[in-house]
Every structure is written in C-alpha cells, then in structure tokens.
Design a protein around this motif. Structure first.
Motif, PDB file in Angstrom:
ATOM      1  N   TRP A 214      -3.083   4.478   5.060  1.00  0.00           N
ATOM      2  CA  TRP A 214      -3.453   3.150   5.557  1.00  0.00           C
ATOM      3  C   TRP A 214      -2.221   2.280   5.772  1.00  0.00           C
ATOM      4  N   GLY A 215      -1.316   2.302   4.792  1.00  0.00           N
ATOM      5  CA  GLY A 215      -0.114   1.501   4.926  1.00  0.00           C
ATOM      6  C   GLY A 215       0.781   1.984   6.057  1.00  0.00           C
ATOM      7  N   GLY A 216       0.882   3.299   6.218  1.00  0.00           N
ATOM      8  CA  GLY A 216       1.733   3.849   7.277  1.00  0.00           C
ATOM      9  C   GLY A 216       1.199   3.538   8.662  1.00  0.00           C
ATOM     10  N   VAL A 217      -0.113   3.712   8.850  1.00  0.00           N
ATOM     11  CA  VAL A 217      -0.726   3.409  10.148  1.00  0.00           C
ATOM     12  C   VAL A 217      -0.616   1.915  10.448  1.00  0.00           C
ATOM     13  N   GLY A 218      -0.839   1.098   9.426  1.00  0.00           N
ATOM     14  CA  GLY A 218      -0.732  -0.343   9.623  1.00  0.00           C
ATOM     15  C   GLY A 218       0.683  -0.775   9.951  1.00  0.00           C
ATOM     16  N   LEU A 219       1.658  -0.183   9.273  1.00  0.00           N
ATOM     17  CA  LEU A 219       3.061  -0.517   9.528  1.00  0.00           C
ATOM     18  C   LEU A 219       3.467  -0.102  10.942  1.00  0.00           C
ATOM     19  N   ALA A 220       2.942   1.026  11.395  1.00  0.00           N
ATOM     20  CA  ALA A 220       3.234   1.474  12.756  1.00  0.00           C
ATOM     21  C   ALA A 220       2.734   0.463  13.782  1.00  0.00           C
TER      22      ALA A 220
ATOM     23  N   ALA B  67       0.827  -1.208   0.000  1.00  0.00           N
ATOM     24  CA  ALA B  67       0.000   0.000   0.000  1.00  0.00           C
ATOM     25  C   ALA B  67       0.862   1.258   0.000  1.00  0.00           C
ATOM     26  N   ILE B  68       1.954   1.235   0.774  1.00  0.00           N
ATOM     27  CA  ILE B  68       2.854   2.384   0.820  1.00  0.00           C
ATOM     28  C   ILE B  68       3.524   2.599  -0.531  1.00  0.00           C
ATOM     29  N   THR B  69       4.000   1.510  -1.141  1.00  0.00           N
ATOM     30  CA  THR B  69       4.643   1.620  -2.460  1.00  0.00           C
ATOM     31  C   THR B  69       3.666   2.134  -3.506  1.00  0.00           C
ATOM     32  N   GLY B  70       2.469   1.537  -3.528  1.00  0.00           N
ATOM     33  CA  GLY B  70       1.453   1.996  -4.472  1.00  0.00           C
ATOM     34  C   GLY B  70       1.032   3.427  -4.203  1.00  0.00           C
TER      35      GLY B  70
END
Length: 312
Positions: free
Chosen positions: A191-197, A7-10
C-alpha cells in the motif's frame, strides 16, 4: 506522503520481525516432531531468506499489482548482489568457496535465466510459475544433497540447541504471530509503495524495484553484515546465492501460480541488470575467487547509478 512512508517503514519492520518469529517457531516445532536436519534445513533456507519477499510478491499478485510482484523479486536479486554483497565486500573481501562456485552459483544462474526468459515478454503465467517452483525444489534438493544441510547452531544460535525445551504453545504462538506480522507488513509495504509511486508520478514497478526490494532485503542485509563481522564469508556469500535462487524459483513461481502476473512495467533494464550481475558473481567466483573491496564499491556505485536512471 507521510502516511505512505509510515506504512513502508512499518511494513519493513513487520516483515523483518515476522520472518524471524516464523523461523524460530517453525524450527522449534520441527525439532519437537523429530524432523531430520535435512527437513529443518529446508525450512530454514526457505523461511529464513524468502518469507518477506514471498508475502509481498504473492500478496501483490493476488491484488493485481503484477509490476510490484515481479519488480520486488527482480529488485531483491539486484539488491542482494549490488548492495548486500557490495557492502559486505567493502567491509572485508568475500572469498567464494568451491561448493558455492561449483554447485550453488550455477543453480542460481540457471533459475535467473529462467526468470529472465519468462518475464521478458511482460507476463508470467501459471505454467511458468509451476516450472519455476519445480526448479526451486530441484535446486534446493540438489544443493543439500551435494553440500549437506545448514549448520543449525550457526544459523539460529543456542535457540536451536534448546528448541525441544520451548513449550509447544509458545512455538505455535511464534508461528501465528510471525504469519500475522508478515501479512500486515506485506500489505503495508504494498500500500505504501503504490501510494508513494502515485505521489511522485512514477510507475509501481520503479518503487518495487527500489524501495520495496530494499525493504524485503533487510534480513539478507542484516545476516550478511553479521556474518562479515564474524569474518564468515562463506555464510555471507551463501546467504545471497540461496536467497536469489529462492526469490526466482519459490517467490516468483508461487506468485505466478496464485495469479498470472502482468509485469510489463518491469522493463529490459532491471531484467538485464539482474542477469548481468548474476553472471558477474559467477565469473568472480572462478577468477579471482573472491569479491574484492573495489568490486564491492563498484557494485554500490553501480546500484546508485542504476537507481538514478530508473527513476528518471
């Protein structure tokens, strides 16, 4: 974790190409409508340097992720100076001309101080957002009044010269596709950043200050590397200074207006680093008047150390 990284890459790709399409479409429409160079220049400055940050921070503020909204802005300004200018200076020493030194850098520093003062208590209200927006508009107006507008051919190349020949429907399609990509890219990055955190057990602000801010800073990194390759140091430095001005004034200001921001997770360390780096660039602009290679290397090393301390 794989889905979050995807998600972060996309998201980064969506922000990069979305901003590019929006910029080209808006510029072409402006030329067709007979907008002045000053108006188109304003569009180029605001859309070209701040669209990714604006969509991410405003989107995060609306969804209640205040640390992401503020952390993205603070982190982007740190990335712009430490990584973008640092990398550019390592390739070739970056001279800082008089216009940037006398006019643009003081404006950037003034807005940075405002942002620091407003965020230091961990909250940004709508009134503070309005004040930042007023500061951004006043800064852009003043910079364009005393320094002139951007060289449109230099910013967009041959496409600007032939913008009138581009069909109106195609220009509108560029704008719509750009906005859509920016929305999707911003949401993917949030979404990707919050999930990765959550996966790594670190605060949202830490991911926003590092991963997210680097992702939204890709246009600045690309533009600076290309400018350095052409040995256009004025464009390389001016791009960073203008981006930092608008990140604080336009992006943070607008985000605070659409939804008050609780930024308690963005502590004194990143805020202080942002302020110190801004003062450092102003000092280097006056003496010796350029960013030397060893300074660029030191900036990159300092960012690495800062990131290590931040994630611990």
């Amino acid at each position: 974790m794989f889905l979050f990284l995807l998600a972060i890459t996309g998201g980064c790709l969506g922000l990069y190409f979305g901003g590019d399409l929006l910029l080209k479409g808006a510029s072409a429409i402006g030329r067709k409508l007979g907008w002045s160079a000053a108006v188109i220049g304003f569009v180029l400055i605001s859309l070209g340097t701040s669209a990714p940050e604006l969509f991410v921070s405003a989107g995060a503020a609306l969804q209640g992720y205040g640390d992401v909204a503020a952390g993205n802005v603070v982190g982007s300004n740190i990335v712009n100076i430490a990584i973008v200018l640092g990398l550019g200076a390592v390739i070739i020493p970056l001279s800082i001309n008089r216009a940037i030194r006398v006019h643009q850098l003081p404006l950037m520093l003034g807005l940075t101080v405002m942002g620091f003062v407003f965020l230091v208590d961990g909250h940004l209200g709508r009134l503070e957002g309005v004040l930042l927006l007023i500061g951004a508009v006043a800064s852009i107006w003043w910079a364009m009044r005393v320094d002139g507008v951007p060289d449109l051919e230099e910013v967009l190349g041959e496409e600007v010269l032939h913008a009138e020949e581009q069909a109106a429907w195609l220009s509108m399609l560029f704008i719509l596709a750009g906005v859509l990509l920016l929305l999707v890219g911003a949401q993917g990055l949030i979404w990707g950043g919050v999930g990765l955190a959550k996966v790594f057990g670190v605060p949202d602000a830490v991911v926003a200050l590092t991963v997210t801010s680097i992702g939204t800073g890709l246009p600045e990194i690309t533009a600076t590397v290309l400018a350095v390759a052409r040995r256009d140091t004025d464009m390389a430095v001016g791009n960073v200074v203008g981006s930092n001005m608008l990140n604080i004034g336009l992006v943070l200001g607008f985000s605070g207006v659409v939804a008050p921001i609780n930024s308690s997770g963005v502590g004194m360390l990143p805020l202080s680093i942002m302020l110190l780096l801004s003062f450092l660039i102003l000092a280097l602009a006056w003496r010796p008047g350029y960013v030397a290679r060893w300074v660029g290397g030191a900036l990159l090393a300092a960012f690495t150390a800062y990131t290590v301390v931040l994630v611990q």
